[in-house]
Design a protein around this motif. Sequence first.
Motif, short mmCIF file in Angstrom:
data_model
loop_
_atom_site.label_atom_id
_atom_site.label_comp_id
_atom_site.label_asym_id
_atom_site.label_seq_id
_atom_site.Cartn_x
_atom_site.Cartn_y
_atom_site.Cartn_z
N ASN A 99 46.38 36.57 52.24
CA ASN A 99 47.61 36.29 53.37
C ASN A 99 47.50 34.88 53.89
OD1 ASN A 99 48.77 38.94 53.17
ND2 ASN A 99 47.78 39.78 54.92
N ALA A 100 46.06 34.30 54.08
CA ALA A 100 46.16 33.14 54.58
C ALA A 100 46.39 32.10 53.35
CB ALA A 100 44.55 32.77 55.13
N LEU A 101 46.16 32.55 52.32
CA LEU A 101 46.36 31.58 51.08
C LEU A 101 47.91 31.89 50.68
CD1 LEU A 101 42.97 32.25 48.81
CD2 LEU A 101 43.82 30.06 50.20
N GLY A 102 48.59 32.86 51.23
CA GLY A 102 49.80 32.92 50.54
C GLY A 102 50.13 33.44 49.24
N ILE A 103 48.96 34.25 48.70
CA ILE A 103 48.96 35.03 47.40
C ILE A 103 48.66 36.30 47.65
CG2 ILE A 103 48.20 32.77 46.14
CD1 ILE A 103 45.56 34.47 46.37
N THR A 104 48.93 37.10 46.66
CA THR A 104 48.75 38.36 46.80
C THR A 104 47.38 38.99 46.53
OG1 THR A 104 49.69 38.67 44.38
CG2 THR A 104 51.20 38.97 46.36
N LEU A 105 46.92 39.87 46.34
CA LEU A 105 45.60 40.74 46.05
C LEU A 105 45.54 40.60 44.46
CD1 LEU A 105 44.88 43.36 48.54
CD2 LEU A 105 43.38 41.30 48.04
N GLU A 106 46.85 40.73 43.95
CA GLU A 106 47.25 40.91 42.41
C GLU A 106 46.59 39.55 41.98
OE1 GLU A 106 50.33 41.99 39.05
OE2 GLU A 106 50.96 42.22 41.35
N GLU A 107 47.34 38.36 42.61
CA GLU A 107 47.09 37.15 41.92
C GLU A 107 45.60 36.79 42.05
OE1 GLU A 107 50.68 34.23 43.17
OE2 GLU A 107 50.27 35.91 44.87
N LEU A 108 45.11 37.07 43.03
CA LEU A 108 43.63 36.95 43.29
C LEU A 108 42.63 37.42 42.23
CD1 LEU A 108 41.20 35.63 44.81
CD2 LEU A 108 40.89 37.70 45.94
N PHE A 109 43.08 38.69 41.75
CA PHE A 109 42.34 39.37 40.70
C PHE A 109 42.94 39.30 39.13
CE2 PHE A 109 40.85 41.59 44.46
CZ PHE A 109 39.51 41.63 44.27
N HIS A 110 43.85 38.61 39.31
CA HIS A 110 44.61 38.41 37.80
C HIS A 110 43.52 37.35 37.16
CE1 HIS A 110 47.84 38.03 34.67
NE2 HIS A 110 47.38 36.78 34.92
N ASN A 111 43.57 37.89 35.77
CA ASN A 111 42.29 37.26 34.90
C ASN A 111 41.17 37.12 35.38
OD1 ASN A 111 44.45 37.23 32.71
ND2 ASN A 111 45.02 35.27 33.20
N THR A 112 40.62 38.16 36.08
CA THR A 112 39.17 38.13 36.55
C THR A 112 38.30 38.86 35.81
OG1 THR A 112 39.77 39.82 38.21
CG2 THR A 112 39.90 37.44 39.09
N GLN A 113 38.47 39.13 34.60
CA GLN A 113 37.78 40.04 33.67
C GLN A 113 36.28 39.52 33.56
OE1 GLN A 113 39.55 40.57 30.00
NE2 GLN A 113 39.54 38.24 29.55
N THR A 114 35.30 40.25 33.40
CA THR A 114 33.88 39.86 33.33
C THR A 114 33.22 40.38 32.09
OG1 THR A 114 33.19 41.57 34.58
CG2 THR A 114 33.56 39.81 35.84
N GLY A 115 34.07 40.52 30.95
CA GLY A 115 33.47 40.95 29.75
C GLY A 115 33.29 39.50 28.94
N PRO A 116 33.25 39.85 27.67
CA PRO A 116 32.91 38.86 26.46
C PRO A 116 33.93 37.70 26.63
CG PRO A 116 32.83 40.92 25.55
CD PRO A 116 33.34 41.19 26.83
N LYS A 117 35.17 38.12 27.19
CA LYS A 117 36.35 37.01 27.09
C LYS A 117 36.35 36.29 28.33
CE LYS A 117 39.42 39.29 23.78
NZ LYS A 117 40.61 39.70 23.43
N ALA A 118 35.58 36.51 29.36
CA ALA A 118 35.70 36.09 30.70
C ALA A 118 35.03 34.76 30.67
CB ALA A 118 34.96 36.86 31.75
N ASN A 119 35.57 33.72 31.52
CA ASN A 119 35.21 32.48 31.48
C ASN A 119 33.65 32.20 32.16
OD1 ASN A 119 37.32 31.12 30.51
ND2 ASN A 119 38.01 30.68 32.65
N SER A 120 32.65 31.76 31.54
CA SER A 120 31.46 31.75 32.23
C SER A 120 31.41 30.89 33.49
CB SER A 120 30.55 31.10 30.97
OG SER A 120 30.88 29.59 30.67
N LEU A 121 30.66 30.84 34.11
CA LEU A 121 30.25 29.79 35.39
C LEU A 121 30.48 28.43 34.86
CD1 LEU A 121 29.56 29.63 38.33
CD2 LEU A 121 27.11 29.69 37.84
N GLU A 122 29.90 28.01 33.72
CA GLU A 122 29.71 26.89 33.37
C GLU A 122 31.59 26.28 32.96
OE1 GLU A 122 27.83 28.96 32.03
OE2 GLU A 122 26.08 27.77 32.87
N ILE A 123 32.25 27.07 32.53
CA ILE A 123 33.70 26.85 32.09
C ILE A 123 34.31 26.61 33.47
CG2 ILE A 123 35.77 27.84 31.16
CD1 ILE A 123 33.84 26.76 29.13
N THR A 124 33.94 27.59 34.35
CA THR A 124 34.74 27.85 35.63
C THR A 124 34.45 26.47 36.58
OG1 THR A 124 34.65 30.06 35.76
CG2 THR A 124 35.04 29.16 37.79
N GLN A 125 33.27 26.10 36.39
CA GLN A 125 32.91 24.49 37.02
C GLN A 125 33.42 23.41 36.31
OE1 GLN A 125 28.39 25.24 36.43
NE2 GLN A 125 28.54 25.58 38.58
#
Length: 113
Positions: A57-83
């Motif tokens: 709410n403070a960010l002006g986004i939905t929960l759906e937007e926060l969790f969109h593309n947050t998969q943690t399987g083989p296709k998920a971004n690694s911590l290094e890619i996120t950094q």
Amino acid sequence: MEEIVQVVGERIRNFRKERGLSQEELAHQASLHNTYIGQLERGEKNATIESLYKITNALGITLEELFHNTQTGPKANSLEITQIISLLENKSKKDQHTLLQLLELLVNWKDNN
């Protein structure tokens, strides 16, 4: 499970930075403590649904937007890619283009050695 906590924390940080907010400002707007926001962004704390609702709410986004593309399987971004993404997102388009070209040169050099 730990990986999703890290990914959600990175997403919160990215949305916060996109909006030009400090951790303190986000915490104030979400009625949460600023150290808690920092802990969430670093993946040190597992957020409650209530906290995530306040943050989105403070960010002006939905929960759906926060969790969109947050998969943690083989296709998920690694911590290094996120950094890497975090490092580049505040750079100008010109700087991003230059850094992309450098990265491509490094990858090609590495692949050929």
